[in-house]
Scaffold this motif. Structure first.
Motif, PDB file in Angstrom:
ATOM      1  N   LYS A  35     -35.168   4.536 -16.438  1.00  0.00           N
ATOM      2  CA  LYS A  35     -36.285   4.050 -15.636  1.00  0.00           C
ATOM      3  C   LYS A  35     -37.509   4.902 -15.929  1.00  0.00           C
ATOM      4  O   LYS A  35     -37.454   6.124 -15.868  1.00  0.00           O
ATOM      5  N   TYR A  36     -38.622   4.249 -16.260  1.00  0.00           N
ATOM      6  CA  TYR A  36     -39.875   4.938 -16.528  1.00  0.00           C
ATOM      7  C   TYR A  36     -40.960   4.318 -15.664  1.00  0.00           C
ATOM      8  O   TYR A  36     -40.980   3.103 -15.465  1.00  0.00           O
ATOM      9  N   ARG A  37     -41.846   5.164 -15.149  1.00  0.00           N
ATOM     10  CA  ARG A  37     -43.001   4.672 -14.407  1.00  0.00           C
ATOM     11  C   ARG A  37     -44.187   4.644 -15.359  1.00  0.00           C
ATOM     12  O   ARG A  37     -44.523   5.649 -15.965  1.00  0.00           O
ATOM     13  N   MET A  38     -44.790   3.456 -15.493  1.00  0.00           N
ATOM     14  CA  MET A  38     -45.874   3.280 -16.440  1.00  0.00           C
ATOM     15  C   MET A  38     -47.084   2.704 -15.728  1.00  0.00           C
ATOM     16  O   MET A  38     -46.950   1.970 -14.748  1.00  0.00           O
ATOM     17  N   ASN A  39     -48.252   3.017 -16.256  1.00  0.00           N
ATOM     18  CA  ASN A  39     -49.497   2.477 -15.741  1.00  0.00           C
ATOM     19  C   ASN A  39     -49.825   1.219 -16.533  1.00  0.00           C
ATOM     20  O   ASN A  39     -50.211   1.283 -17.703  1.00  0.00           O
ATOM     21  N   VAL A  47     -40.341   0.475 -15.020  1.00  0.00           N
ATOM     22  CA  VAL A  47     -39.834  -0.355 -16.117  1.00  0.00           C
ATOM     23  C   VAL A  47     -38.512   0.226 -16.574  1.00  0.00           C
ATOM     24  O   VAL A  47     -38.373   1.437 -16.735  1.00  0.00           O
ATOM     25  N   ARG A  48     -37.518  -0.650 -16.793  1.00  0.00           N
ATOM     26  CA  ARG A  48     -36.237  -0.215 -17.364  1.00  0.00           C
ATOM     27  C   ARG A  48     -36.272  -0.513 -18.853  1.00  0.00           C
ATOM     28  O   ARG A  48     -36.287  -1.668 -19.271  1.00  0.00           O
ATOM     29  N   MET A  49     -36.313   0.559 -19.650  1.00  0.00           N
ATOM     30  CA  MET A  49     -36.338   0.377 -21.100  1.00  0.00           C
ATOM     31  C   MET A  49     -35.443   1.414 -21.758  1.00  0.00           C
ATOM     32  O   MET A  49     -35.070   2.412 -21.149  1.00  0.00           O
ATOM     33  N   THR A  50     -35.121   1.154 -23.009  1.00  0.00           N
ATOM     34  CA  THR A  50     -34.275   2.083 -23.745  1.00  0.00           C
ATOM     35  C   THR A  50     -35.072   3.335 -24.087  1.00  0.00           C
ATOM     36  O   THR A  50     -36.296   3.309 -24.167  1.00  0.00           O
ATOM     37  N   ALA A  51     -34.357   4.415 -24.269  1.00  0.00           N
ATOM     38  CA  ALA A  51     -35.000   5.677 -24.636  1.00  0.00           C
ATOM     39  C   ALA A  51     -35.680   5.551 -25.995  1.00  0.00           C
ATOM     40  O   ALA A  51     -36.741   6.127 -26.231  1.00  0.00           O
ATOM     41  N   ARG A  52     -35.124   4.760 -26.893  1.00  0.00           N
ATOM     42  CA  ARG A  52     -35.720   4.572 -28.211  1.00  0.00           C
ATOM     43  C   ARG A  52     -37.039   3.817 -28.114  1.00  0.00           C
ATOM     44  O   ARG A  52     -38.012   4.140 -28.809  1.00  0.00           O
ATOM     45  N   ALA A  53     -37.111   2.803 -27.247  1.00  0.00           N
ATOM     46  CA  ALA A  53     -38.360   2.064 -27.059  1.00  0.00           C
ATOM     47  C   ALA A  53     -39.424   2.972 -26.446  1.00  0.00           C
ATOM     48  O   ALA A  53     -40.604   2.888 -26.808  1.00  0.00           O
ATOM     49  N   HIS A  54     -39.016   3.864 -25.546  1.00  0.00           N
ATOM     50  CA  HIS A  54     -39.956   4.800 -24.939  1.00  0.00           C
ATOM     51  C   HIS A  54     -40.515   5.752 -25.988  1.00  0.00           C
ATOM     52  O   HIS A  54     -41.721   6.021 -26.025  1.00  0.00           O
TER      53      HIS A  54
END
Length: 62
Positions: A35-39, A47-54
């Motif tokens: 889980k990442y918080r994005m602006n 947003v739930r995304m893969t670590a590779r996409a991040h």
């Protein structure tokens, strides 16, 4: 909530687990979702995304 990346669309993969005697049994590999918080458009969104996409987004932002 499904185990799919909201950015890249990566999901589960299936295949065979191989034992020492080469017996094949089915298994699945789940995506490394975090889980990442994005602006986004001036609003903080989780947003739930893969670590590779991040990592790819961070590299592209540089």
């Amino acid at each position: 909530m499904s185990r799919v990346c909201q950015i890249s669309g990566v999901g589960r993969m299936s295949g065979n687990a191989r034992s020492h005697s080469n017996i094949a049994t089915r298994r699945v590999w789940n995506a490394n979702l975090q889980k990442y918080r994005m602006n986004i458009n001036g609003q903080m969104v989780t947003v739930r995304m893969t670590a590779r996409a991040h990592r790819a987004l961070l590299k592209k932002a540089k």
